[in-house]
Design a protein around this motif. Structure first.
Motif, PDB file in Angstrom:
ATOM      1  N   GLU A  47       5.504  -1.359   1.982  1.00 19.89           N
ATOM      2  CA  GLU A  47       6.824  -1.282   2.628  1.00 19.89           C
ATOM      3  C   GLU A  47       6.951  -2.304   3.752  1.00 19.89           C
ATOM      4  OE1 GLU A  47       9.707   2.095   4.741  1.00 19.89           O
ATOM      5  OE2 GLU A  47       7.645   2.602   4.132  1.00 19.89           O
ATOM      6  N   ASP A  48       5.860  -2.517   4.509  1.00 20.21           N
ATOM      7  CA  ASP A  48       5.926  -3.467   5.612  1.00 20.21           C
ATOM      8  C   ASP A  48       6.092  -4.902   5.126  1.00 20.21           C
ATOM      9  OD1 ASP A  48       5.571  -1.342   7.285  1.00 20.21           O
ATOM     10  OD2 ASP A  48       3.392  -1.597   7.451  1.00 20.21           O
ATOM     11  N   GLN A  49       5.755  -5.186   3.858  1.00 27.88           N
ATOM     12  CA  GLN A  49       5.842  -6.538   3.341  1.00 27.88           C
ATOM     13  C   GLN A  49       7.213  -6.814   2.719  1.00 27.88           C
ATOM     14  OE1 GLN A  49       2.366  -7.630   0.939  1.00 27.88           O
ATOM     15  NE2 GLN A  49       1.272  -5.840   1.753  1.00 27.88           N
ATOM     16  N   HIS A  50       8.079  -5.808   2.700  1.00 28.17           N
ATOM     17  CA  HIS A  50       9.415  -5.957   2.135  1.00 28.17           C
ATOM     18  C   HIS A  50      10.435  -6.191   3.254  1.00 28.17           C
ATOM     19  CE1 HIS A  50       7.586  -4.189  -1.451  1.00 28.17           C
ATOM     20  NE2 HIS A  50       8.696  -4.487  -2.137  1.00 28.17           N
ATOM     21  N   GLY A  51      11.269  -7.196   3.058  1.00 29.72           N
ATOM     22  CA  GLY A  51      12.413  -7.348   3.936  1.00 29.72           C
ATOM     23  C   GLY A  51      13.553  -6.472   3.445  1.00 29.72           C
ATOM     24  N   ASP A  52      14.677  -6.526   4.144  1.00 34.03           N
ATOM     25  CA  ASP A  52      15.816  -5.691   3.734  1.00 34.03           C
ATOM     26  C   ASP A  52      16.293  -6.050   2.333  1.00 34.03           C
ATOM     27  OD1 ASP A  52      15.670  -4.458   6.145  1.00 34.03           O
ATOM     28  OD2 ASP A  52      17.234  -5.697   7.094  1.00 34.03           O
ATOM     29  N   LEU A  53      16.439  -7.344   2.071  1.00 35.32           N
ATOM     30  CA  LEU A  53      16.900  -7.775   0.749  1.00 35.32           C
ATOM     31  C   LEU A  53      15.876  -7.441  -0.327  1.00 35.32           C
ATOM     32  CD1 LEU A  53      18.980  -9.190  -0.993  1.00 35.32           C
ATOM     33  CD2 LEU A  53      17.866 -11.382  -0.465  1.00 35.32           C
ATOM     34  N   ALA A  54      14.591  -7.656  -0.013  1.00 38.59           N
ATOM     35  CA  ALA A  54      13.539  -7.355  -0.988  1.00 38.59           C
ATOM     36  C   ALA A  54      13.490  -5.861  -1.292  1.00 38.59           C
ATOM     37  CB  ALA A  54      12.187  -7.842  -0.468  1.00 38.59           C
ATOM     38  N   ILE A 130       1.811 -11.012  -4.963  1.00 42.41           N
ATOM     39  CA  ILE A 130       3.005 -11.019  -4.120  1.00 42.41           C
ATOM     40  C   ILE A 130       2.840 -10.055  -2.958  1.00 42.41           C
ATOM     41  CG2 ILE A 130       5.478 -10.543  -4.055  1.00 42.41           C
ATOM     42  CD1 ILE A 130       5.644 -11.416  -6.960  1.00 42.41           C
ATOM     43  N   TYR A 131       2.278  -8.861  -3.243  1.00 45.12           N
ATOM     44  CA  TYR A 131       2.125  -7.839  -2.211  1.00 45.12           C
ATOM     45  C   TYR A 131       0.645  -7.448  -2.128  1.00 45.12           C
ATOM     46  CZ  TYR A 131       7.183  -7.424  -2.821  1.00 45.12           C
ATOM     47  OH  TYR A 131       8.518  -7.695  -2.903  1.00 45.12           O
ATOM     48  N   PRO A 132      -0.169  -8.276  -1.538  1.00 41.02           N
ATOM     49  CA  PRO A 132      -1.598  -7.950  -1.431  1.00 41.02           C
ATOM     50  C   PRO A 132      -1.822  -6.767  -0.493  1.00 41.02           C
ATOM     51  CG  PRO A 132      -1.102  -9.906  -0.138  1.00 41.02           C
ATOM     52  CD  PRO A 132       0.159  -9.572  -0.887  1.00 41.02           C
ATOM     53  N   ASP A 133      -2.782  -5.926  -0.863  1.00 41.99           N
ATOM     54  CA  ASP A 133      -3.130  -4.756  -0.046  1.00 41.99           C
ATOM     55  C   ASP A 133      -4.285  -5.156   0.876  1.00 41.99           C
ATOM     56  OD1 ASP A 133      -3.810  -2.351   1.065  1.00 41.99           O
ATOM     57  OD2 ASP A 133      -3.749  -1.235  -0.831  1.00 41.99           O
TER      58      ASP A 133
END
Length: 387
Positions: A47-54, A130-133
């Motif tokens: 969730e922290d790696q997502h912007g509003d649009l993403a 894209i979204y590494p943990d």
């Protein structure tokens, strides 16, 4: 039965216009909840790696994937390609992608399963890039995706095998039911033929006697009162006999359930049958050298003589008829209509003789009919005989 049908998948019913069953609606609801739950579970770490649009795109992709699951039965490969492709950059659609992959294992071909599995592994790899943990190395993230995939696909294949077994069992049940219905229909048809044969044997003989005497009254209205009274008495007696024998036939049909069989005509009743034909004006000479015998044999022999006399009376009323009933190694019943008075139309081979042939065959014998070298019409039945 109806309740059990509702608990089957609609695809197993295989009926025209089959709709989703109660089980299908329950499974769809559970899968939808499962897809949403897995989507939230995958989205939370990223969730922290997502912007509003993403985030908006992720949620929209998830909704599209959830809605697409509604058509997974009709287009399993198409829904799988759509949801797996979206799962490359959308966390919310991850659950829908796993369910779609499970659905391909359940309904798709082997080639489609291999292709969608490869696409799923590629999509999970792209998502991990894209979204590494931060708490999970990239290699372990890919390995986790492989393990989840290796769990989902065997589960789908196992469910498919169970459905195939259930479908085979239902097909065998249908075949058994169809065979049972066919046997019941054959039994009914055989019973109808038996009824028709008994009715023919009983009524044809009596009605032909009635016809002879009624014809005599019609063509000799000036006959002496005594002859008219005698003919009327014969008509009345034969009508009464016809009704009585018809009741016996119905009694045979009604007795099938309790095993009680009314008295049937036997070899000992043949002389009386011949006397009735003589009383009707037929020229009948007879030699009956056999008595007794079992019920089936006696009834069959009686019906052979009855059919022979009836046919002679119908097709050659002026012919001299000879009846021979004798037994050595076999019981032979022979009725001969002499050629000297036979009309051109003699030698019948209609439904009466066809039914009689079946009756004789059921008794283990054989029936022959046709002209002999002298031109006489011969009806001969050969039946097994035990003294």
């Amino acid at each position: 039965m109806t309740a059990r049908r509702y608990m089957l998948p609609g695809a197993l019913l295989e009926e025209p216009g089959a709709k989703r069953t109660a089980r299908d609606w329950l499974v769809d609801s559970l899968f939808m909840l499962l897809a949403i739950g897995i989507g939230l579970l995958v989205f939370s770490p990223t969730e922290d790696q997502h912007g509003d649009l993403a985030s908006l795109i992720d949620v929209a992709s998830g909704v599209i994937g959830w809605i697409a699951l509604w058509w997974r039965r009709r287009w399993p490969v198409g829904v799988a390609v759509l949801t797996i492709t979206l799962s490359a950059f959308s966390a919310f659609v991850a659950g829908a992608a796993l369910i779609a992959l499970f659905n391909v294992a359940l309904r798709g071909s082997r080639r489609a399963l291999i292709a969608t599995t490869a696409l799923g592994l590629a999509a999970s790899t792209v998502f991990s890039l894209i979204y590494p943990d931060p708490d999970l190395p990239f290699v372990f993230a890919v390995l986790l995706s492989v393990l989840i995939t290796l769990f989902v696909i065997p589960w789908g294949l196992f469910t498919r095998a169970q459905r195939d077994l259930l479908r085979s069992a239902r097909e065998r049940t249908r075949q058994l039911e169809a065979e049972h219905r066919a046997r019941v229909e054959q039994a009914r048809e055989a019973e109808r033929r038996r009824i028709a044969g008994e009715m023919h044997d009983v009524l044809a003989h009596r009605l032909s006697l009635l016809s002879v005497h009624a014809g005599a009254l019609e063509f000799r209205p000036d006959a002496p009162p005594a002859e008219i009274a005698e003919a009327a008495g014969v008509i009345r007696a034969n009508a009464r006999e016809a009704l009585q024998e018809l009741r016996e036939v119905i009694g045979v049909l009604r007795s099938d359930a309790d095993g009680v069989v009314p008295p049937q005509p036997t070899l000992d009743a043949i002389p009386r049958l011949i006397e009735e034909s003589r009383a009707a004006g037929m020229k009948v000479s007879a030699q009956v050298d056999v008595q007794g015998g079992d019920v089936l044999l006696g009834r069959t022999a009686y019906r052979v003589v009855q059919e022979g006399l009836t046919n002679a009376r119908k097709h050659a009323p002026a012919a001299a008829v000879e009846v021979h009933v004798a037994a050595e190694d076999a019981l032979v019943v022979e009725i001969v209509s002499r050629r000297s008075a036979l009309p051109v139309a003699a030698g019948p081979g209609g439904s009466g003789l066809i039914g009689l042939a079946e009756r004789v065959e059921l008794a283990g014998g054989a029936l022959e009919h046709g002209p002999n070298p002298r031109g006489d019409f011969v009806l001969r039945a050969t039946l097994p005989w035990t003294p």
